[in-house]
Design a protein around this motif. Structure first.
Motif, short mmCIF file in Angstrom:
data_model
loop_
_atom_site.label_atom_id
_atom_site.label_comp_id
_atom_site.label_asym_id
_atom_site.label_seq_id
_atom_site.Cartn_x
_atom_site.Cartn_y
_atom_site.Cartn_z
N ILE A 1 1.13 -1.05 0.08
CA ILE A 1 -0.36 -0.08 0.11
C ILE A 1 0.70 1.12 -0.36
O ILE A 1 1.49 1.32 0.58
N ASP A 2 1.44 2.13 -1.06
CA ASP A 2 1.74 3.03 -0.99
C ASP A 2 0.81 4.23 -1.34
O ASP A 2 0.20 4.37 -2.49
N GLY B 1 -3.64 2.46 6.30
CA GLY B 1 -3.35 1.39 5.01
C GLY B 1 -3.65 0.50 5.75
O GLY B 1 -4.89 0.05 3.88
N ASN C 1 2.93 -7.35 4.98
CA ASN C 1 2.60 -6.14 4.30
C ASN C 1 3.87 -4.98 4.51
O ASN C 1 4.26 -5.13 5.34
N LEU D 1 3.66 -0.83 4.02
CA LEU D 1 2.97 0.54 4.23
C LEU D 1 3.53 1.64 3.87
O LEU D 1 4.08 2.08 4.94
N VAL E 1 1.04 6.75 4.57
CA VAL E 1 -0.15 6.17 4.68
C VAL E 1 -0.24 7.41 5.21
O VAL E 1 0.52 8.42 5.83
N ALA F 1 -0.91 3.87 10.66
CA ALA F 1 -0.88 2.23 8.84
C ALA F 1 -1.95 0.94 9.24
O ALA F 1 -2.07 0.80 8.22
N ASN G 1 5.47 -6.92 9.60
CA ASN G 1 4.72 -5.97 8.61
C ASN G 1 6.30 -4.68 8.55
O ASN G 1 6.12 -4.87 9.48
N ILE H 1 6.96 -0.38 7.96
CA ILE H 1 5.09 0.38 7.79
C ILE H 1 6.52 1.93 8.13
O ILE H 1 7.65 1.79 8.71
#
Length: 533
Positions: free
Chosen positions: A274-275, A286, A308, A310, A313, A317, A331, A333
């Motif tokens: 997710i960007d 996010g 994930n 991220l 965001v 997040a 993840n 972030i």
């Protein structure tokens, strides 16, 4: 059957003598038997003011589905998908449902290798690209290009309890430029995998705030076993002058890219990218797995949010609520653009949790890496507060860049003493400020020393030294991999609760007990943004 623009509907429907019209293809679909195929010529083009396909055909099976796909005409060497353009505001690409109040079970459909463009590309869309409704199962949507609709893909509840869409797979597709939602709905054994979602949710739905619009919005009657894996999501609910409402700032994301509301058991959200580097407002979280309705009891037992990435965001997040026995792990972030807002890497419980919703208990938050550039005084790495017991917060790496406020904090555990945690240990909290000052937590200014976190039972084996990470930038895909095996994060994780990684990321019972996310294995690989054809 074969359908081609240069054909004739009186033809038998073969590659040498294809049929012609979309209208005739609809008739074929309604009368198709299990295993039948309706194939459109690559680089062909069809236009319709009404829905391309609307069927209640119930003769397909999971083993022998009815297929709508493509074929290569003779002498064609290109790769352009068949194009279906809908010119009516309520015209969909594919609707699978039966009329009437009584659901009829329908199963076994494959829709693949097609490009569908709705009127939203040029006007106001009030239609769904693909809609399944009233007891549909075993649907594969593969390698599609869906744009210009109100909702890109919508597996809906049925008119009777228990008739939600089941076993739908959406994969390898490009879902973009749909006005309110990219994907809306849910159902047992849902799989959303290896897709690209871009610029969905950019128009207000009847004057509502854009924070109600999303790329992936999981909601339905109670269901289990949904997986959202390996997708790339950019520009979610971006407000522009065309959005139909006034936003505080233009050209920013306002809606959470991946959100789940309702009651979903054993949800897995993993290996997505997710960007929102193009711009994010505070409400552009996010990932959010949390209540959202207020009128029903909501819960997400056993959810897993892992692996994930991220990037840039909004305010939170990863936002979790009503999620007993959930795992948030591995993840990455990263806020690299010095956001002009307070940010929280991982937050639980969500502010949306109501009095009747499930309580966050036995949460595991481990091996996450969080990087914040330009954190303000109220920014936090991990916030786990107020509810539940038997939580594990272990092996997390939090790095505040040199332009961080000294009052930013790595952890917040308000109203949760150490007795509420099964383990809160082996984390690394570091600031790259010249004085290396940053608060360890809301309650404790420092990790060590009299009155510090360790003296009160938190992070007894924790660290506050430089982890020697790779600074996340676009050129390295925002990696936070360790730049040296001498990093204090390369080992020293929790001896009993760590995920052990061996060489090249394989899981090994004898691998190192590391701190942070994937210090040795490659980054998650997201699908590349397709070139429209």
């Amino acid at each position: 059957m074969q359908t081609c623009k240069i054909g004739n509907d009186s033809n038998p429907g073969t590659p040498d003598a294809p049929k012609l019209s979309l209208a005739h293809a609809r008739v074929i679909l309604d009368n198709a038997s299990a295993g039948d195929q309706i194939l459109f010529a690559r680089n062909g083009s069809w236009t319709s003011v009404t829905s391309a396909f609307w069927t209640g055909n119930n003769r397909g099976t999971a083993a022998k589905p009815i297929v709508i796909g493509d074929y290569t005409p003779k002498n064609y060497t290109g790769s352009a998908k068949p194009l279906i353009t809908l010119t009516g505001p309520q015209a969909s690409c594919l609707v699978i449902t039966n009329g009437g109040a009584t659901p009829v079970h329908k199963e076994g459909f494959v829709f693949k290798n097609i490009k569908c463009v709705g009127i939203g590309a040029t006007g106001v869309a009030d239609a769904t690209g693909i809609n399944t409704y009233n007891d549909v199962s075993d649907v594969l949507l593969d390698n599609l290009d869906i744009s210009g609709f109100s909702i890109g893909v919508y597996p809906a509840d049925g008119r009777v309890a228990g008739t939600v869409t089941k076993s739908l797979t959406l994969r390898n597709s490009y879902i973009h430029d749909n006005t309110t939602q990219g994907f809306l709905g849910g159902g047992p054994n849902l799989l959303i995998e290896n897709n690209v979602f871009d610029n969905n949710g950019y128009i207000s739905d009847r004057g509502k705030s854009l924070d109600r619009n999303h790329h992936i919005y999981l909601t339905a009657e109670k269901f289990t076993g949904a997986v959202v894996r390996g997708n790339k999501l950019t520009r979610s609910a971006v407000c522009t002058p065309a959005s139909g409402i006034t936003c505080a700032t233009q050209n920013q994301c306002y809606g959470v890219p991946i959100v789940a509301h309702g009651t979903v058991s054993d949800l897995v959200i993993e290996n997505n990218v997710i960007d929102e580097s193009s711009g994010a407002a505070p409400g552009c979280y996010g990932i959010q797995v949390a209540p959202g309705y207020g009128s029903i009891v909501e819960a997400f037992p056993g959810a897993i949010v892992r692996g994930n990435r991220l990037v840039n965001v909004g305010g939170n997040a990863i936002d979790i609520g009503s999620c007993p026995n959930c795992v948030i792990e591995d993840n990455v972030i990263a806020w690299t653009n010095s956001p002009n807002m307070t940010v929280v890497g991982i937050n639980a419980p969500s502010g949306n949790v109501g009095s009747g919703d499930a309580v966050d208990t036995s949460l595991t938050v481990r091996n996450n890496s969080i990087y914040v550039s330009g954190a303000d005084a109220y920014s936090r790495g991990i916030q786990l507060t107020s509810t539940g017991t038997a939580h594990n917060v272990i092996n997390n790496l939090i790095f505040f860049a040199s332009n961080t406020s000294a009052s930013a904090r790595c952890f917040v555990t308000t109203d949760l003493g150490i007795a509420k945690f099964n383990a809160f240990d082996y984390n690394l909290c570091y600031s790259d400020r010249p004085d290396h000052m940053v608060r360890y937590s809301q309650a404790y200014a420092t990790l060590t020393g009299t009155g510090g976190a360790q003296a009160n039972g938190f992070d007894v084996h924790g660290k506050n030294s430089n982890p020697l990470i790779t600074v996340p930038v676009p050129g390295n895909d925002y990696s936070m991999a360790l730049s040296s095996l001498n990093s204090p994060a390369a080992s020293g994780g929790h001896p009993a609760l760590s995920k052990r990684l061996g060489y090249r990321g394989s899981f090994s019972p004898n691998g190192p007990m590391f701190i942070g996310a994937y210090p040795y294995r490659p980054l998650v690989t997201a699908p590349s943004s397709p070139t429209p054809n």
